[in-house]
Write an enzyme that holds these catalytic residues in place. Sequence first.
Site, PDB file in Angstrom:
ATOM      1  N   ASP A  59      -1.911  -3.235   3.409  1.00  0.00           N
ATOM      2  CA  ASP A  59      -0.603  -3.712   2.942  1.00  0.00           C
ATOM      3  C   ASP A  59      -0.296  -3.277   1.513  1.00  0.00           C
ATOM      4  O   ASP A  59       0.348  -4.002   0.751  1.00  0.00           O
ATOM      5  CB  ASP A  59      -0.505  -5.247   3.047  1.00  0.00           C
ATOM      6  CG  ASP A  59      -0.862  -5.729   4.438  1.00  0.00           C
ATOM      7  OD1 ASP A  59      -0.398  -5.099   5.392  1.00  0.00           O
ATOM      8  OD2 ASP A  59      -1.624  -6.702   4.557  1.00  0.00           O
ATOM      9  N   GLU A  60      -0.736  -2.087   1.142  1.00  0.00           N
ATOM     10  CA  GLU A  60      -0.506  -1.589  -0.222  1.00  0.00           C
ATOM     11  C   GLU A  60       0.873  -0.944  -0.376  1.00  0.00           C
ATOM     12  O   GLU A  60       1.257  -0.565  -1.484  1.00  0.00           O
ATOM     13  CB  GLU A  60      -1.559  -0.528  -0.593  1.00  0.00           C
ATOM     14  CG  GLU A  60      -2.992  -1.010  -0.629  1.00  0.00           C
ATOM     15  CD  GLU A  60      -3.688  -0.836   0.720  1.00  0.00           C
ATOM     16  OE1 GLU A  60      -2.993  -0.514   1.705  1.00  0.00           O
ATOM     17  OE2 GLU A  60      -4.902  -1.031   0.782  1.00  0.00           O
ATOM     18  N   LYS A  76       1.667   1.622   1.954  1.00  0.00           N
ATOM     19  CA  LYS A  76       1.440   3.000   2.434  1.00  0.00           C
ATOM     20  C   LYS A  76       2.626   3.504   3.242  1.00  0.00           C
ATOM     21  O   LYS A  76       2.932   4.688   3.220  1.00  0.00           O
ATOM     22  CB  LYS A  76       0.195   3.061   3.335  1.00  0.00           C
ATOM     23  CG  LYS A  76      -1.100   2.786   2.625  1.00  0.00           C
ATOM     24  CD  LYS A  76      -2.267   2.850   3.577  1.00  0.00           C
ATOM     25  CE  LYS A  76      -2.256   1.797   4.652  1.00  0.00           C
ATOM     26  NZ  LYS A  76      -2.330   0.406   4.188  1.00  0.00           N
ATOM     27  N   LYS A  81       5.785   3.089   2.833  1.00  0.00           N
ATOM     28  CA  LYS A  81       6.825   3.675   1.996  1.00  0.00           C
ATOM     29  C   LYS A  81       6.375   5.026   1.447  1.00  0.00           C
ATOM     30  O   LYS A  81       7.140   5.984   1.406  1.00  0.00           O
ATOM     31  CB  LYS A  81       7.166   2.708   0.854  1.00  0.00           C
ATOM     32  CG  LYS A  81       7.981   3.391  -0.183  1.00  0.00           C
ATOM     33  CD  LYS A  81       8.955   2.543  -0.898  1.00  0.00           C
ATOM     34  CE  LYS A  81       9.808   3.454  -1.747  1.00  0.00           C
ATOM     35  NZ  LYS A  81      10.124   2.930  -3.032  1.00  0.00           N
ATOM     36  N   GLY A 123       1.009  -2.076  10.615  1.00  0.00           N
ATOM     37  CA  GLY A 123       2.442  -2.147  10.844  1.00  0.00           C
ATOM     38  C   GLY A 123       3.125  -1.823   9.551  1.00  0.00           C
ATOM     39  O   GLY A 123       2.639  -2.209   8.494  1.00  0.00           O
ATOM     40  N   HIS A 124       4.155  -1.037   9.604  1.00  0.00           N
ATOM     41  CA  HIS A 124       4.900  -0.865   8.374  1.00  0.00           C
ATOM     42  C   HIS A 124       6.382  -0.858   8.646  1.00  0.00           C
ATOM     43  O   HIS A 124       6.841  -0.543   9.733  1.00  0.00           O
ATOM     44  CB  HIS A 124       4.426   0.346   7.573  1.00  0.00           C
ATOM     45  CG  HIS A 124       4.447   1.623   8.333  1.00  0.00           C
ATOM     46  ND1 HIS A 124       3.327   2.390   8.503  1.00  0.00           N
ATOM     47  CD2 HIS A 124       5.443   2.257   8.947  1.00  0.00           C
ATOM     48  CE1 HIS A 124       3.649   3.443   9.202  1.00  0.00           C
ATOM     49  NE2 HIS A 124       4.913   3.391   9.477  1.00  0.00           N
ATOM     50  N   GLN A 159      -4.604   0.319   7.315  1.00  0.00           N
ATOM     51  CA  GLN A 159      -5.458  -0.664   6.624  1.00  0.00           C
ATOM     52  C   GLN A 159      -5.854  -0.144   5.233  1.00  0.00           C
ATOM     53  O   GLN A 159      -5.109   0.629   4.663  1.00  0.00           O
ATOM     54  CB  GLN A 159      -6.691  -1.020   7.466  1.00  0.00           C
ATOM     55  CG  GLN A 159      -6.377  -1.851   8.707  1.00  0.00           C
ATOM     56  CD  GLN A 159      -5.979  -1.033   9.914  1.00  0.00           C
ATOM     57  OE1 GLN A 159      -6.589  -0.022  10.192  1.00  0.00           O
ATOM     58  NE2 GLN A 159      -4.971  -1.463  10.623  1.00  0.00           N
ATOM     59  N   THR A 183     -12.045  -4.417   9.384  1.00  0.00           N
ATOM     60  CA  THR A 183     -11.551  -3.986  10.687  1.00  0.00           C
ATOM     61  C   THR A 183     -12.647  -3.124  11.325  1.00  0.00           C
ATOM     62  O   THR A 183     -13.703  -2.906  10.721  1.00  0.00           O
ATOM     63  CB  THR A 183     -10.185  -3.276  10.566  1.00  0.00           C
ATOM     64  OG1 THR A 183      -9.656  -3.088  11.883  1.00  0.00           O
ATOM     65  CG2 THR A 183     -10.289  -1.938   9.846  1.00  0.00           C
ATOM     66  N   THR A 198       3.413  -7.800   8.502  1.00  0.00           N
ATOM     67  CA  THR A 198       4.396  -7.129   9.359  1.00  0.00           C
ATOM     68  C   THR A 198       4.012  -7.314  10.824  1.00  0.00           C
ATOM     69  O   THR A 198       4.855  -7.386  11.700  1.00  0.00           O
ATOM     70  CB  THR A 198       4.407  -5.613   9.063  1.00  0.00           C
ATOM     71  OG1 THR A 198       4.344  -5.423   7.670  1.00  0.00           O
ATOM     72  CG2 THR A 198       5.625  -4.927   9.617  1.00  0.00           C
ATOM     73  N   GLY A 223       2.997 -11.824  10.835  1.00  0.00           N
ATOM     74  CA  GLY A 223       3.851 -12.770  10.105  1.00  0.00           C
ATOM     75  C   GLY A 223       3.056 -13.738   9.240  1.00  0.00           C
ATOM     76  O   GLY A 223       3.615 -14.627   8.607  1.00  0.00           O
ATOM     77  N   LEU A 226       5.859  -2.363  -8.270  1.00  0.00           N
ATOM     78  CA  LEU A 226       5.919  -2.739  -9.687  1.00  0.00           C
ATOM     79  C   LEU A 226       7.054  -3.731  -9.927  1.00  0.00           C
ATOM     80  O   LEU A 226       7.007  -4.539 -10.847  1.00  0.00           O
ATOM     81  CB  LEU A 226       6.127  -1.481 -10.541  1.00  0.00           C
ATOM     82  CG  LEU A 226       4.868  -0.616 -10.682  1.00  0.00           C
ATOM     83  CD1 LEU A 226       5.220   0.796 -11.066  1.00  0.00           C
ATOM     84  CD2 LEU A 226       3.911  -1.221 -11.689  1.00  0.00           C
ATOM     85  N   ASP A 227       8.084  -3.672  -9.070  1.00  0.00           N
ATOM     86  CA  ASP A 227       9.215  -4.592  -9.206  1.00  0.00           C
ATOM     87  C   ASP A 227       8.778  -6.042  -8.987  1.00  0.00           C
ATOM     88  O   ASP A 227       9.296  -6.960  -9.623  1.00  0.00           O
ATOM     89  CB  ASP A 227      10.327  -4.213  -8.211  1.00  0.00           C
ATOM     90  CG  ASP A 227       9.793  -4.052  -6.791  1.00  0.00           C
ATOM     91  OD1 ASP A 227       8.730  -3.418  -6.631  1.00  0.00           O
ATOM     92  OD2 ASP A 227      10.420  -4.566  -5.847  1.00  0.00           O
TER      93      ASP A 227
HETATM   94  P1  IMP Z   1      -8.486  -6.528  13.211  1.00  0.00           P
HETATM   95  O1  IMP Z   1      -8.272  -5.155  12.670  1.00  0.00           O
HETATM   96  O2  IMP Z   1      -7.312  -7.052  13.979  1.00  0.00           O
HETATM   97  O3  IMP Z   1      -9.764  -6.634  13.975  1.00  0.00           O
HETATM   98  O4  IMP Z   1      -8.637  -7.523  11.954  1.00  0.00           O
HETATM   99  C1  IMP Z   1      -9.759  -7.471  11.083  1.00  0.00           C
HETATM  100  C2  IMP Z   1      -9.330  -7.774   9.651  1.00  0.00           C
HETATM  101  O5  IMP Z   1      -8.535  -6.706   9.182  1.00  0.00           O
HETATM  102  C3  IMP Z   1      -8.500  -9.036   9.497  1.00  0.00           C
HETATM  103  O6  IMP Z   1      -8.784  -9.636   8.250  1.00  0.00           O
HETATM  104  C4  IMP Z   1      -7.073  -8.506   9.493  1.00  0.00           C
HETATM  105  O7  IMP Z   1      -6.199  -9.383   8.818  1.00  0.00           O
HETATM  106  C5  IMP Z   1      -7.269  -7.221   8.725  1.00  0.00           C
HETATM  107  N1  IMP Z   1      -6.257  -6.202   9.051  1.00  0.00           N
HETATM  108  C6  IMP Z   1      -6.183  -5.421  10.147  1.00  0.00           C
HETATM  109  N2  IMP Z   1      -5.124  -4.594  10.070  1.00  0.00           N
HETATM  110  C7  IMP Z   1      -4.541  -4.840   8.900  1.00  0.00           C
HETATM  111  C8  IMP Z   1      -3.397  -4.279   8.225  1.00  0.00           C
HETATM  112  O8  IMP Z   1      -2.731  -3.360   8.712  1.00  0.00           O
HETATM  113  N3  IMP Z   1      -3.114  -4.797   7.006  1.00  0.00           N
HETATM  114  C9  IMP Z   1      -3.853  -5.778   6.421  1.00  0.00           C
HETATM  115  N4  IMP Z   1      -4.920  -6.332   7.009  1.00  0.00           N
HETATM  116  C10 IMP Z   1      -5.261  -5.872   8.237  1.00  0.00           C
END
Ligand code: IMP
Length: 451
Positions: free
Chosen positions: A13-14, A16, A18, A40-41, A223, A238, A298, A301, A331-332
């Site tokens: 969720d950095e 990426k 964008k 998800g983005h 991720q 993950t 994303t 939720g 940064l905003d």
């Molecule tokens: P999994 O990938 O669904 O098995 O989840 C393992 C861990 O990775 C959990 O803490 C999720 O919240 C985190 N995670 C998986 N995909 C994302 C992502 O796209 N963004 C942020 N955290 C993620």
Amino acid sequence: MPAVVVVGAQWGDEGKGKVTDYLAQTADVIVRCQGGNNAGHTVVVEGREYRLHLIPSGIIYPGKTCVLANGMVIDLRGLVSEIGQLRQYGHDVGGLKVSDRAHLVMPYHHRLDVLEEERRGSFQLGTTRRGIGPAYADKAARDGFRVGDLLEPEYFRQRLRWVVREKNLLLERIYGAEGFDPDHLYEEYMRYAEEIADFICDTSTLINAALDAGQRVLFEGAQGAMLDLDHGTYPYVTSSHPVAGGACVGAGVGPTRIDRVLGVVKAYTSRVGGGPFPTEIKGSLGDRLRDRGGEYGTTTGRPRRCGWLDAVALRHAVLVSGITDLAITKLDTLAGFDPIRVCVAYRHGERLQQSFPSRLSVLERCQPVYEELPGWTEEPVASTFDSLPPAVRRFLERVEELTGIPVRMVSFGRERDKTLCLSDLFATPAAKSPLGATPEMVYTNRRTERE
Ligand code: IMP
């Protein structure tokens, strides 16, 4: 033409989405190498919002080839629905390519993900419940199905009967849950096969040919490094390899083909799910950061945990991914926070710890050592680095000093025009790996390049 890998340098969720959306404009081929629809983005193009979980957002631009490569685990229900959504918006999805070697996330993987999480009790990982872990586990156990298997219906049917029998034993006898009918699954998957048949190919050959032809290839990480199966905060990770090396295995290209690794870093940190988070801000300040940054998943939720930028974790990400350039996003969101804190080291008992510990018990005892920087009041608006507010510039320069990596891209809003790209990443190969260079050297290089 250099091949660029974009990786998340924190816990996902950095921003990426964008950054890859921005770079995709000038790329020919955009490749997703690992993960599945746990990612998800959201990208906003011409006022329209796109939420994609599997297909690279580059698909929105005509003429791009968008690859779901072999390292991914693909939920076909999700893929078919994304294709449908794009077609509904009038986009041509002809450029989509799906690796015949990518693995399938099956409905029993979803069910097992949920059941396994419940069984973990206080050790819950907080997965996205998209079946990712069980799908990768089956891949490693050699019980998985690959996209290419769909092209061999009889083989698929026979093996599915055997695998589903095993899964049903687990579901029914261990978890007391409902099993699956293999013949129903077969029918369902043959319908998906028909919908995606035209997109299936050997994507490794395709990507290597594109590189040979001098095309611009963008490898889009999902991720973040701190969620990497080997290099992240195991077991709170993950099941794939979001580090840059994952792009090689996950796309079928050799490491010698990668020229640059762009690490995407949010100006603060967020994490969703369980696991250690040394710079987490609890209480009203953390809530304010979450609300200002719209930090809600994303995919699920879920509210994200928020905290200050952690340079110790960031240096770890730089190391394990060989990051050559940084993109700093959101940064905003920090506007109005004064002072801004950055964690520069951890205190572990009497010791100052500069490297990221691998054992969670050590990490849990680490206290962040913060440095305070002046904040900025207004959301930055700028068309050049030098016209950014001085406090923003100071923040960026401090990140460069702490990591030894130059900042090449800055983002301060969701819209594409709220991005400053300080160099064309595709046009110039990275300078020799900045790892090991002193921060001063890197800083001087970046300044020289800009001047
Ligand atoms: P999994 O990938 O669904 O098995 O989840 C393992 C861990 O990775 C959990 O803490 C999720 O919240 C985190 N995670 C998986 N995909 C994302 C992502 O796209 N963004 C942020 N955290 C993620």
